[in-house]
Design a protein around this motif. Structure first.
Motif, PDB file in Angstrom:
ATOM      1  N   LYS A 314     -17.265  -0.116   3.042  1.00 25.41           N
ATOM      2  CA  LYS A 314     -17.623   0.100   4.447  1.00 25.41           C
ATOM      3  C   LYS A 314     -19.108   0.382   4.601  1.00 25.41           C
ATOM      4  N   ALA A 315     -19.681   0.964   3.558  1.00 23.87           N
ATOM      5  CA  ALA A 315     -21.071   1.404   3.679  1.00 23.87           C
ATOM      6  C   ALA A 315     -22.039   0.251   3.481  1.00 23.87           C
ATOM      7  N   GLY A 316     -23.098   0.247   4.254  1.00 24.65           N
ATOM      8  CA  GLY A 316     -24.210  -0.678   4.024  1.00 24.65           C
ATOM      9  C   GLY A 316     -23.935  -2.130   4.313  1.00 24.65           C
ATOM     10  N   LEU A 317     -22.950  -2.408   5.193  1.00 27.31           N
ATOM     11  CA  LEU A 317     -22.671  -3.811   5.503  1.00 27.31           C
ATOM     12  C   LEU A 317     -23.902  -4.463   6.112  1.00 27.31           C
ATOM     13  N   GLY A 318     -24.241  -5.626   5.607  1.00 28.12           N
ATOM     14  CA  GLY A 318     -25.360  -6.379   6.161  1.00 28.12           C
ATOM     15  C   GLY A 318     -26.728  -5.830   5.797  1.00 28.12           C
ATOM     16  N   LYS A 319     -26.768  -4.819   4.913  1.00 28.39           N
ATOM     17  CA  LYS A 319     -28.063  -4.190   4.604  1.00 28.39           C
ATOM     18  C   LYS A 319     -28.855  -4.937   3.540  1.00 28.39           C
ATOM     19  N   GLY A 320     -28.219  -5.768   2.760  1.00 26.25           N
ATOM     20  CA  GLY A 320     -28.947  -6.545   1.761  1.00 26.25           C
ATOM     21  C   GLY A 320     -29.044  -5.852   0.410  1.00 26.25           C
TER      22      GLY A 320
END
Lengths: 363, 215
Positions: A314-320
């Motif tokens: 769940k954490a950092g979705l879309g963050k790269g």
């Protein structure tokens, strides 16, 4: 974390002689223990057995001089610790098996070699994920008929192994439930060829063979996952550049995603398909099932529970990738080797190269 | 083992174990020793060549094979074939073990040319040429090519070779390998009947003697 508590993922390469197994393992270790790799990725691999590591490095150095390694003629188990920079203990153990590809093509005549072969296959079957190598060079030159023949041959051997164990009254561990079809020597394929394109070609053209394989290894998702792999840049006969590779560092993280995707399928959500970025987004939406992982995971996969939970989808979705590299470094500073290793895996999964190199079909 | 008039070491091909591969077929034993007799040559091979990666320059090592209480000294070599490559264009390795029967001091060494293994392979070059390109499907039991049979016939025709070249000492303390001896060959049906016939003959003779004695 004590060594005995380190999560361990066991991976087995399946493929006939000359499909690239030995080259893959030499490159896998050789490239991921280099200082330049550690600086770019924040972790390195360390061989648990020094002599095994030296043997693999000797092969790797010859690849750097242009020579492909000799064909393997004995079974070998290689255990690697994934050590995040700054941490004294590995956060993850990755185990690979290598063996003579000829053991798939012909039963040895020597009794002790027959026994070694049976013991080797028993070990292969304890792996969490099976990686079936499709020779990219032959796929390029021979096309689908090569893949059809390979799958038919592999199905026959899988069934022969099962029969062999039954005849010897030896208990047979179930085949791995997770399978990745890895297209080796992918550097020889056209540059615009993606895992998704190859998936669609094989899923349509080899439907009967994939169904047969699925039954032979008792894996409903056999033929769903495709990974482009290239151990080196070569021209078929010589290694041109041993430092150029595709997908090597993705195998372990993809294997973990594979296990989670199957869980999603079992939970009847059917979420885990597409390119990696999309799979992770979909899995994140159903991530609550992670809390009850042990209810879904077969016993041999439960050793991965903590690592799968630490992936924290769940954490950092879309963050790269860079976001997860920073998380990795932060966890390492706190001495949290499991979290650091999980963050390293997430970083690899987020990389742009990973999106082209891996694809999971919906089925 | 003996030394001929030119002071060259003579090697008896009956005492040679050779493992190699063809262009298409994977590593297999092409020659097994007549003596010593062992069931599990693969176990011996794995232990003798542990940690060795064959190269163009041969690697030699000497050791002792322990079969139950019997000790057999051996000299082993591993090297890449100078010419041949497999179907994937990879070098082809040769693994050869020779069991010389040495008369004299158990602890004395042996001197052989560094290239002794290549000379063994070369002496059976015709067999090698005949089998190198065959396909794996031709080697399946009952099919057209009996790989070990081809090499055994060539060995039996050649019997011994004289090793040439500068000698390098080999000691037998590099590795010790212990395996079980080959089990006695199972009695064939034909010899079983022979035994029975022989036993029956003896019994009849005894009965005849008893009858004669009782008259």
């Amino acid at each position: 974390m004590a060594m005995t508590e380190v999560s361990e993922i066991r991976l087995a390469l399946f493929g006939p002689s000359a499909s690239g197994k030995t080259t893959f393992l030499a490159s896998y270790f050789g490239n991921q223990q280099r200082n330049s790799f550690e600086e770019a990725h924040g972790y390195r691999l360390e061989a648990e057995d020094v002599s095994d590591g030296n043997q693999l490095l000797a092969r790797y150095y010859r690849m750097e001089e242009g020579e492909f390694p000799l064909g393997t003629e004995q079974f070998a188990e290689y255990r690697f610790g994934l050590k995040v920079h700054g941490l004294p203990v590995p956060g993850l153990r990755i185990v690979w098996y290598d063996y003579p590809g000829g053991w798939w093509e012909r039963t040895p005549k020597d009794d002790s070699e027959k026994l070694a072969r049976r013991e080797a296959f028993a070990k292969l079957l304890t792996s969490h994920v099976g990686v079936l190598l499709i020779d990219g060079m032959r796929y390029r030159t021979e096309g689908l008929p090569y893949v059809l023949h390979l799958l038919d041959q592999f199905r026959a051997e899988a069934r022969r192994i099962s029969d062999d164990f039954a005849a010897a009254n030896t208990p047979l561990e179930a085949f791995p439930s997770q399978w990745i079809l890895a297209i080796s020597k992918a550097d020889l394929l056209p540059a615009d060829k993606t895992a998704e394109m190859i998936c669609r070609e094989i899923v349509v053209g080899a439907k009967d063979q994939l169904t047969g394989m699925s039954k032979a290894v008792n894996s409903p998702t056999f033929g769903h996952q495709y990974l482009l792999l290239s151990s080196v840049r070569g021209d078929g006969a010589r290694v041109i550049d041993a430092h150029q590779y595709v997908g090597l560092h993705l195998v372990a993280p993809v294997a973990l995603v594979s296990v989670l995707s199957e869980l999603a399928d079992k939970a009847a959500t059917g979420a885990g398909f597409g390119v990696l970025k999309v799979i992770i987004e979909r899995l994140a939406a159903v991530v609550d099932l992670i809390d009850t992982l042990d209810d879904f995971l077969p016993p041999k996969y439960q050793v991965l529970t903590k690592l799968l939970q630490a992936l924290d989808l769940k954490a950092g979705l879309g963050k790269g990738a860079e976001y997860f590299r920073e998380k990795q470094a932060a966890a390492a500073k706190k001495g949290k080797s499991l979290e650091a290793a999980a963050a390293a895996m997430r970083a690899e999964l987020e990389s742009p190269a990973a999106q082209q190199a891996y694809y999971r079909n919906q089925g | 083992m003996s030394v001929d008039e030119g002071q060259n070491v003579r090697l008896d091909l009956k005492n040679v174990l050779w493992r190699t591969r063809g262009q298409h077929w994977d590593y297999s034993f092409v020659l097994r020793p007549v003596f010593p007799r062992v069931d599990s040559w693969y176990d011996v091979h794995v232990k003798v060549f542990a940690g060795i990666s064959p190269d163009i320059v041969p690697v030699n090592r000497g050791g002792i094979l322990v079969l139950d209480s019997e000790k057999h000294r051996f000299v082993a070599t591993a090297f890449q074939d100078a010419r041949r490559r497999d179907a994937a264009d990879r070098p082809v390795a040769n693994y050869i073990i020779w069991f010389p029967s040495i008369v004299g001091n158990e602890t004395s060494g042996l001197s052989v040319p560094l290239s002794w293994g290549e000379q063994v392979a070369s002496s059976l070059g015709a067999a090698r040429a005949k089998t190198f390109n065959v396909l794996p499907s031709e080697l399946v039991d009952g099919a057209s090519v009996d790989l070990e049979g081809v090499f055994a016939s060539a060995r039996d025709a050649s019997k011994q070779i004289s090793l040439n070249g500068g000698l390098v000492p080999v000691t037998f303390d590099d590795v010790t390998v212990g395996v079980e001896k080959k089990k006695p060959l199972a009695t064939t049906s034909q010899s079983k009947w022979s035994m029975l016939a022989g036993t029956a003959t003896v019994v009849l003779l005894l009965l005849a003697l008893l009858w004669y004695a009782s008259r």
